[in-house]
Design a protein around this motif. Structure first.
Motif, PDB file in Angstrom:
ATOM      1  N   ARG A 170      -1.585  -0.935   1.214  1.00  0.00           N
ATOM      2  CA  ARG A 170      -1.745  -2.317   0.771  1.00  0.00           C
ATOM      3  C   ARG A 170      -0.971  -3.248   1.697  1.00  0.00           C
ATOM      4  O   ARG A 170      -0.012  -2.850   2.340  1.00  0.00           O
ATOM      5  N   SER A 171      -1.401  -4.482   1.711  1.00  0.00           N
ATOM      6  CA  SER A 171      -0.714  -5.491   2.521  1.00  0.00           C
ATOM      7  C   SER A 171      -0.984  -6.870   1.935  1.00  0.00           C
ATOM      8  O   SER A 171      -1.871  -7.040   1.100  1.00  0.00           O
ATOM      9  N   VAL A 172      -0.217  -7.842   2.404  1.00  0.00           N
ATOM     10  CA  VAL A 172      -0.405  -9.228   1.969  1.00  0.00           C
ATOM     11  C   VAL A 172      -0.147 -10.144   3.159  1.00  0.00           C
ATOM     12  O   VAL A 172       0.677  -9.845   4.025  1.00  0.00           O
ATOM     13  N   LEU A 173      -0.882 -11.239   3.203  1.00  0.00           N
ATOM     14  CA  LEU A 173      -0.740 -12.249   4.237  1.00  0.00           C
ATOM     15  C   LEU A 173      -0.548 -13.593   3.560  1.00  0.00           C
ATOM     16  O   LEU A 173      -1.259 -13.918   2.604  1.00  0.00           O
ATOM     17  N   LEU A 174       0.407 -14.367   4.043  1.00  0.00           N
ATOM     18  CA  LEU A 174       0.663 -15.705   3.510  1.00  0.00           C
ATOM     19  C   LEU A 174       0.301 -16.734   4.568  1.00  0.00           C
ATOM     20  O   LEU A 174       0.805 -16.691   5.681  1.00  0.00           O
ATOM     21  N   LEU A 175      -0.591 -17.638   4.205  1.00  0.00           N
ATOM     22  CA  LEU A 175      -0.873 -18.823   5.012  1.00  0.00           C
ATOM     23  C   LEU A 175      -0.371 -20.002   4.197  1.00  0.00           C
ATOM     24  O   LEU A 175      -0.795 -20.191   3.054  1.00  0.00           O
ATOM     25  N   SER A 176       0.550 -20.765   4.767  1.00  0.00           N
ATOM     26  CA  SER A 176       1.116 -21.853   3.980  1.00  0.00           C
ATOM     27  C   SER A 176       1.341 -23.084   4.838  1.00  0.00           C
ATOM     28  O   SER A 176       1.426 -23.006   6.054  1.00  0.00           O
ATOM     29  N   ASN A 177       1.447 -24.204   4.164  1.00  0.00           N
ATOM     30  CA  ASN A 177       1.772 -25.469   4.786  1.00  0.00           C
ATOM     31  C   ASN A 177       3.031 -25.969   4.089  1.00  0.00           C
ATOM     32  O   ASN A 177       3.007 -26.263   2.893  1.00  0.00           O
ATOM     33  N   THR A 178       4.114 -26.019   4.834  1.00  0.00           N
ATOM     34  CA  THR A 178       5.399 -26.392   4.254  1.00  0.00           C
ATOM     35  C   THR A 178       6.050 -27.493   5.087  1.00  0.00           C
ATOM     36  O   THR A 178       5.847 -27.557   6.306  1.00  0.00           O
ATOM     37  N   PHE A 237       3.738   5.578   4.840  1.00  0.00           N
ATOM     38  CA  PHE A 237       2.507   5.628   4.061  1.00  0.00           C
ATOM     39  C   PHE A 237       2.786   6.078   2.635  1.00  0.00           C
ATOM     40  O   PHE A 237       2.130   5.656   1.705  1.00  0.00           O
ATOM     41  N   MET A 238       3.777   6.955   2.474  1.00  0.00           N
ATOM     42  CA  MET A 238       4.111   7.463   1.145  1.00  0.00           C
ATOM     43  C   MET A 238       4.888   6.430   0.324  1.00  0.00           C
ATOM     44  O   MET A 238       4.763   6.381  -0.885  1.00  0.00           O
ATOM     45  N   GLU A 239       5.707   5.622   0.996  1.00  0.00           N
ATOM     46  CA  GLU A 239       6.467   4.597   0.284  1.00  0.00           C
ATOM     47  C   GLU A 239       5.538   3.446  -0.047  1.00  0.00           C
ATOM     48  O   GLU A 239       4.853   2.927   0.826  1.00  0.00           O
ATOM     49  N   ALA A 253      -5.650   1.261  10.217  1.00  0.00           N
ATOM     50  CA  ALA A 253      -4.647   1.565  11.229  1.00  0.00           C
ATOM     51  C   ALA A 253      -5.337   1.842  12.555  1.00  0.00           C
ATOM     52  O   ALA A 253      -6.442   2.385  12.597  1.00  0.00           O
ATOM     53  N   VAL A 254      -4.693   1.457  13.622  1.00  0.00           N
ATOM     54  CA  VAL A 254      -5.214   1.688  14.963  1.00  0.00           C
ATOM     55  C   VAL A 254      -4.656   3.021  15.459  1.00  0.00           C
ATOM     56  O   VAL A 254      -3.464   3.312  15.301  1.00  0.00           O
ATOM     57  N   LEU A 255      -5.506   3.834  16.057  1.00  0.00           N
ATOM     58  CA  LEU A 255      -5.063   5.126  16.572  1.00  0.00           C
ATOM     59  C   LEU A 255      -3.983   4.951  17.633  1.00  0.00           C
ATOM     60  O   LEU A 255      -4.044   4.036  18.455  1.00  0.00           O
TER      61      LEU A 255
END
Length: 158
Positions: free
Chosen positions: A96-104, A5-7, A85-87
């Protein structure tokens, strides 16, 4: 978990990481193919300026290539609410987070493996009795195989 969490990964690091082969849900090398579309969805402590700079950096890299008829390529969304977060879960909470949806076109590699495994099993008549017993016609299996082969060839043509 507390250390995670700190990083804080930068937006550029996260964006680069989602295009890595190890981040894909299927075993394919995205550097081999070309992208037709990419949707990046950011969550949490993310600023629009950082996202724009990260995408510009990705466009400059040689391993992220788009088909000729897709001039923009990237669609982005930013949600200011951080990931929940789930307990008692093993996953650490992050800001923070990121999600990639792609068509390749690299997905053709996965289709090739599925076709090869299907051919091996179908040649041995493995599980055919089960599908026929459930009311499926044997011709439907070969038709599905032909459809997947057509899809594989479509991706290879791009």
């Amino acid at each position: 978990r507390e250390q995670a969490f700190m990083e804080k990964n930068s937006v550029a690091e996260m964006t680069s990481a989602v295009f890595d082969q190890s981040s894909m849900f299927t075993k394919c090398d995205p550097r081999v193919g070309k992208y037709m579309a990419c949707c990046l969805m950011y969550r949490g402590d993310v600023v629009h300026k950082d996202v724009t700079m990260a995408i510009q950096a990705m466009r400059g890299k040689q391993n992220v290539q788009f088909v000729d008829w897709s001039p923009t390529g990237f669609k982005c969304g930013i949600n200011q609410q951080g990931p929940k977060a789930v307990l008692n879960d093993e996953m650490a909470q992050t800001s923070r987070s990121v999600l990639l949806l792609s068509n390749t076109t690299a997905i053709a590699q996965t289709f090739q493996r599925i076709n090869k495994k299907f051919d091996t099993m179908f040649a041995k008549r493995a599980f055919v009795y089960w599908y026929v017993g459930e009311g499926m016609d044997e011709g439907e299996l070969t038709e599905a195989r032909e459809d997947l082969l057509a899809l594989e060839r479509d991706y290879e043509e791009l």
